[in-house]
Every structure is written in structure tokens, then in C-alpha cells.
Design an enzyme around this catalytic site. Sequence first.
Site, PDB file in Angstrom:
ATOM      1  N   SER A 157       0.391  -9.067  17.721  1.00  0.00           N
ATOM      2  CA  SER A 157      -0.468  -7.818  17.167  1.00  0.00           C
ATOM      3  C   SER A 157      -1.816  -7.612  18.163  1.00  0.00           C
ATOM      4  O   SER A 157      -1.710  -7.662  19.230  1.00  0.00           O
ATOM      5  CB  SER A 157      -0.658  -8.085  15.989  1.00  0.00           C
ATOM      6  OG  SER A 157      -1.153  -6.723  15.145  1.00  0.00           O
ATOM      7  N   HIS A 209       5.923  -5.198  10.638  1.00  0.00           N
ATOM      8  CA  HIS A 209       5.176  -5.996  11.632  1.00  0.00           C
ATOM      9  C   HIS A 209       4.648  -7.334  11.238  1.00  0.00           C
ATOM     10  O   HIS A 209       4.605  -8.170  12.280  1.00  0.00           O
ATOM     11  CB  HIS A 209       3.729  -5.201  11.593  1.00  0.00           C
ATOM     12  CG  HIS A 209       2.638  -5.506  12.554  1.00  0.00           C
ATOM     13  ND1 HIS A 209       3.053  -5.419  13.710  1.00  0.00           N
ATOM     14  CD2 HIS A 209       1.510  -6.136  12.458  1.00  0.00           C
ATOM     15  CE1 HIS A 209       1.830  -5.680  14.462  1.00  0.00           C
ATOM     16  NE2 HIS A 209       0.791  -6.319  13.752  1.00  0.00           N
ATOM     17  N   ASP A 210       4.912  -7.815  10.143  1.00  0.00           N
ATOM     18  CA  ASP A 210       4.731  -9.117   9.743  1.00  0.00           C
ATOM     19  C   ASP A 210       5.682 -10.013  10.434  1.00  0.00           C
ATOM     20  O   ASP A 210       5.486 -11.370  10.200  1.00  0.00           O
ATOM     21  CB  ASP A 210       4.835  -9.441   8.111  1.00  0.00           C
ATOM     22  CG  ASP A 210       3.152  -9.460   7.543  1.00  0.00           C
ATOM     23  OD1 ASP A 210       2.373  -9.454   8.231  1.00  0.00           O
ATOM     24  OD2 ASP A 210       3.460  -9.536   6.371  1.00  0.00           O
ATOM     25  N   ARG A 251      -7.509  -3.763   2.321  1.00  0.00           N
ATOM     26  CA  ARG A 251      -6.691  -4.747   2.579  1.00  0.00           C
ATOM     27  C   ARG A 251      -5.282  -4.189   1.987  1.00  0.00           C
ATOM     28  O   ARG A 251      -4.306  -4.368   2.553  1.00  0.00           O
ATOM     29  CB  ARG A 251      -6.804  -6.366   1.834  1.00  0.00           C
ATOM     30  CG  ARG A 251      -5.867  -7.235   1.958  1.00  0.00           C
ATOM     31  CD  ARG A 251      -5.634  -7.516   3.450  1.00  0.00           C
ATOM     32  NE  ARG A 251      -4.803  -8.488   3.345  1.00  0.00           N
ATOM     33  CZ  ARG A 251      -4.430  -9.350   4.607  1.00  0.00           C
ATOM     34  NH1 ARG A 251      -4.653  -8.612   5.980  1.00  0.00           N
ATOM     35  NH2 ARG A 251      -3.787 -10.333   4.576  1.00  0.00           N
ATOM     36  N   ASP A 264       9.078  -2.791  12.597  1.00  0.00           N
ATOM     37  CA  ASP A 264       7.830  -2.707  12.913  1.00  0.00           C
ATOM     38  C   ASP A 264       7.438  -1.204  13.057  1.00  0.00           C
ATOM     39  O   ASP A 264       7.412  -0.849  14.134  1.00  0.00           O
ATOM     40  CB  ASP A 264       7.326  -3.599  13.941  1.00  0.00           C
ATOM     41  CG  ASP A 264       5.744  -3.669  13.961  1.00  0.00           C
ATOM     42  OD1 ASP A 264       4.959  -3.026  13.325  1.00  0.00           O
ATOM     43  OD2 ASP A 264       5.215  -4.392  14.799  1.00  0.00           O
TER      44      ASP A 264
END
Lengths: 388, 388
Positions: B151, B349-350, B221, B316
Site C-alpha cells: 500500500s 486491500h487488507d 477510520r 482490492d
Amino acid sequence: MKSIGVVTPQSMHFADPLPLQSGASLSDYTLVYETYGTLNADRSNAVLVCHALNASHHVAGTYEGQPKSVGWWDNMVGPGKPLDTGRFFVIGVNNLGSCFGSTGPMHTNPATGKPYGAAFPVVTVEDWVHAQARLADRLSIRKFAAVMGGSLGGMQALAWSVLYPDRVAHCLVIASTPKLSAQNIAFNDVARQAILSDPDFHDGDFYAYGVVPKRGLRVARMVGHITYLSDDDMAEKFGRELRNADYQFGFGIDFEIESYLRYQGDKFSEYFDANTYLLITKALDYFDPARAHGGDLAAALANTQAEFLLVSFATDWRFAPERSREMVQALVKNERRVTYAEIDAPHGHDAFLLDDSRYMNVVHAYYDKVWQQLAGVVVAAQPQKEAA
Amino acid sequence: MKSIGVVTPQSMHFADPLPLQSGASLSDYTLVYETYGTLNADRSNAVLVCHALNASHHVAGTYEGQPKSVGWWDNMVGPGKPLDTGRFFVIGVNNLGSCFGSTGPMHTNPATGKPYGAAFPVVTVEDWVHAQARLADRLSIRKFAAVMGGSLGGMQALAWSVLYPDRVAHCLVIASTPKLSAQNIAFNDVARQAILSDPDFHDGDFYAYGVVPKRGLRVARMVGHITYLSDDDMAEKFGRELRNADYQFGFGIDFEIESYLRYQGDKFSEYFDANTYLLITKALDYFDPARAHGGDLAAALANTQAEFLLVSFATDWRFAPERSREMVQALVKNERRVTYAEIDAPHGHDAFLLDDSRYMNVVHAYYDKVWQQLAGVVVAAQPQKEAA
């Protein structure tokens, strides 16, 4: 193409309490609505247009002396338009809980004499439909030629076909979904948390404090707006275009997309009610007709009698085409008559509000069919009358 | 698999001012870092691991007496792991502007004797890389066997290959992008606006008021977290599962996804610094090595000398595989040696932080090659030494 021209909102008061899905009820309430076109003699040409999140009863035309006050679906509804007001009697109605005229959180709670605020009951898509049905009763419209809506409005159209199957001849569900996904709910909850945590929200009773939770509304609208546009569309419209010649190395505006989104958020926070935003996102989250049928959407739609048009847009990632296809499959399983169009438009979820000749032509052609069926009924009815 | 075990952070002070891309400079600063494994005699086996948004120098292992303090990439870095600390000397370094130890907005501004707050300069990916290069100098590491990151960390690895081409043998860019899209920037700006508009932010100087803009951090967040997960993954993990047996008809928690996201937001707002969040999202927005080359990424990467591994993940949608392919194409155009893997993982994405045997095997195999090249150099160097 010609607009319907100057229109005037009307309102109707309902003194009978409306029982709600939550178990609560509204003791009495007012619905604000507009009509365009002329109801025919046998009251068979009425079309109900249901609105989505930040829209209202003002579907088409403009208000006297306010040339910019164009209805939100003016490109869809009017003389010669896909939903032709030369043929149909079109009704736009503002939903309960809204901030555009129908009874909502800003209005006086008869139980307290103060604005409802947080005391306004959580309403569902089904509650709205029941309220709309009462309006139809009062207008002596037994059966709609069509009920139509996009996004959240499409949910209402679908709910009509389930709750009042014999009162809907055609059901038009545009850019909608049979239920929100976890991701959809997540985005709604971010928006709600932004509002709920704004110190100016005062647990929903901000009216008494003379303030508005604008910061929360602004962030809520910004995040919502991102989900209405496609990634590609945003890339094409804004890309990484800078407001100034170079990076500013601060937290003001660097990129045009920031300027656009902040402007959208600011504008929205000036006119939209925070409690209404909470209520409408909850109505979205809760909509799930299959829930009472163990998640079986086909079972939920088994009692529908309408014919259906569903339209989805390829780049809509909020309510993607897959979600429309679920509905199509459930209807086909029930052997309903379904027309489905998937439009390869680049504009994401917002496409349902925009001009796209393929989309407009599909809806236009569908209403031609609705009209021919209506005319056919009239023609077929005449010999029967003679025979009687 | 075994963890590296107990690790200890170190710190290094730099008294020379660091000129920044903005034109400002940091008069002096401290970098906090950790190292794992042993630097070999010719100092050729060092690997720099760059961190992403909310991570730090604590890449692997745990702190003494804190068994839960596991490094953020402990599954990737350790004995026998893809980045094997039995072979490589691994460095994790906390970036400037962070809230985890290196000089940042919470630290004292030598010019005022008060916390930097809003006065901490906006730093870029390139600024971070220059600071990391100074750390490498002080550790007498002339050339890294590899620079690696996921990332935002991948952006730093890519920037290393451009800014210090002769100091990077291998560059590993995981789940990254050569620049943010308009949609990426839009999400970042929503997060920033949530923080900037929190009354407890006090224009960045909230330290002096004894408060923390938790509401803004929480919303920031939450919205960020949505973009880290895939729609499918969220659907599988949470779907429309309810916390209670039925809808609550209020604005508390109905759906498990709401509970999860609010918890993530709450937790984050307890430990993360609001100014750091602003700084890091800006570093993300500004990263665009092609910008100085009229948008030509191949031109931007023309002077690189490293070999590359790029990895992307199918679901992602934050930094989609297309973005990695852009980098691959630009590198191929420059006839660089590139390995590219697109992992069909469901975790969005994680995924770059999670265990997936295909992903781990690709990185492991790549480091085997890096190791063999290193060993080959040593072996090849021996006859040369004998010949000399």
C-alpha cells in the site's frame, strides 16, 4: 423537449393514525404531493413516482416565478417524455419523515407541542407505501397503471407490487436492489455516525438550540456522493486535476475533486434535515422483503401480479446490475412478465437521473406498452358495455 | 511458524535539517526503528520494510512482557518466513509525522517549545525516503538487498527505486498504486474533513486543550476501513446479520457490520493522532512520480536499476490490480526485470497483511532468488578476490 411547465404542490391531511412497522404509529399526518397530466374517466391512467434519498414530490416542472426549481426527474416526466403526461396522470408524493413538506421530524409533535426531532418514529419503505396507498384511496385511484422509482424509489415500487399486488399494473424498478449489502449499510452508518456525533445534533433536538449539525451532514453527504458516482466517471470528470498550479502542502483544497465534494457537502448541509437523513438511511438499511421468507426473494415476490421493468447501470457500484438480476431471476421464477435492461452508462448510480438515450428509450417504449394495454382495455371494454 | 520473538525498538537522532519537498525543512528529528536478523560482513543483506497508514517500525516480533504486541507483518517477516530473518537483516522504520515514535506533530517544535500540532510540515513519500536513506547511511548500508512495502509502503519502495536507483537491488511493491485516483482522494478528503471539522481539533492544536478529536478520527477510520475490505468479504463476514433478533427501529446498532465498524473507529480514535492522519493521507494523495514527467510513468521509472516484484489482489478495489499492471507495463517498457502476481484473494486491500499461501509463496520464492543472487555475488566475488 418541453417541460410540463409551472406546477403547484398540494397537500392532504390524514386524521387516522398510521400504524408503522416498528409498532409505533403516527397519530395524524400530512402528505405533500404534485400531479401532472389528467386523470382519465375510469381513473386507470395514474402513475405513482416514488422518490429517493434527497428528492421529493417535486418530480417535474417548475414553480411559479422560480425557473431554476426544476423537478428531479423532469427529463423523464412531461409532455412527450418517457413517462408522457399527455397520456398519464402522474403523482409525485413526498414521504413521511422527509424535510420537504410531508410530516417529518421538523414538524410539531402533537404529543408535546414541540418539533418531533428524535421522537419522530423510524419509518420503513413499507410504511411509506401504506401512506401512499391512503393517498391513492383519497384520490379514488384503485389501481395504478404503473408505480415507478429509482434507487430507494425503486424499493417503494417493488414494495407496492408485494403489499398491494392488485393495485399495480406495472412496476418499474430502476437502479435498485432487493436489499442493501453489508458495504451499503456500512456507508450509511458512517454517514449516520458523522451526524450523530456532531455536537450540534443534540440527540436530534437541535431545533430547540437554534443550530444545525452541518458538519455531520456535510461529511454524510460527501461520503454518500462518492457512492453515487463511478470511479471511472470521477476519473474522467476530475482525475487528479489540481485547483492551483502546484500542491499546496496544507489541508485546504489541492484537487478539484475535493472542491467538488466539499461544495456538494456544504450545499446539502444548508437545506437537508439531519433527522431526515438518519430516517431515510434506516429505511434503506431495513428494506429486505425476502427477510420474512427466510431470505427467499422469489417467495417474497410470489404474490405479485404486476408486469415489471427493471433497469440497471453497468458502472453503478452502489446498487450494481447483479442486484437487479437477483430481482429479475426471482420474478422469472414466479413466471412474472419482466423486461430487463442493463445500460452500459459510465455515470454510476447517478445514471438513473441522467439523460442517456438508450435508457430513456427503454422506459419510453415500456410506457408505450403500458399505454397500449390501457387503450386496449378501454377498446375491449366498449363491446362488453354494449353487450351488457 | 516461529516468530522472531522479543524485539526492541531503537532510535536515532539526526541533527542536520531535512529539506522537504514543500520547501520547508525539519531542523532536527528522530527516527525510531527496529532491526531483525544479522547484517552480514559485506553489509549486503539488508532489507528495508516500509509501513503503511496506521502501522509503524514494529514489523515483527513482540515487545518484552507484551505478548499481544505482535508486529504488523509478523506473518511475513521472521525465521523461515517469506522474508527470512535467518538470511536477511530487516529494518522497520517509523516515518516522520507518525504518532508511533519518530518525530511528529505530538513532539515539541524546537521553534516554539510547544507541540508541533498544525505546524508540523506536510511530508511526502519522497521526504520519507530521503529520511530513510539517511538512516541507512548511519547504519552503513550502502545498498539494500530489497526495499519492500504494501500500500503506502509500496509507494515508498517504488520511490526508493527512483530516488536511489543504485541503492536498491530489489523492489517489492505490494497492493500499491503509482498514484491515487480521484475516488481514492475523495475518500481521503472525507476522512480529513471529518477530523478538520471536529470542534475538538482546534486547528490541529488540540494538545493544548487537553482534548482529542475522537469523533472525527472515528468517522475517518470507519470510512477508511470500508475501503480496505472487499464488498464480497464484508458480505461473507457480516452480510445483513443482526445484532438482535429483530430491527431496533432506532439509531443504535442493528447490523453486525455497524458494530464492527464502530468498534474499529472507537479503537483507532483511542490511539491514533489526528494530525498524523491528515499528514499521511496527504502523502498518499501527493504521491505521483509520473507527475514530473508529464504523466508518463515509464519516463518516471526510466532511471530505476532494481529488479521488481509486484503483487496485487483481485478484490482490492482501493488499489485494484489495474494499478499494479500500470507499474508493470511502465517497468517492462524500460526493460526492467519484473515479476508480477495477481492473487485471487477475497479480502480486498487488507489481503496484503493476511495469510494466503499463494501470496506468501510468491514472496518467499522471490526472496529465495534475492538470497541466491546475494550468495552468488559472494561466491562470484571470491574468485575475483583471489585473482586480485
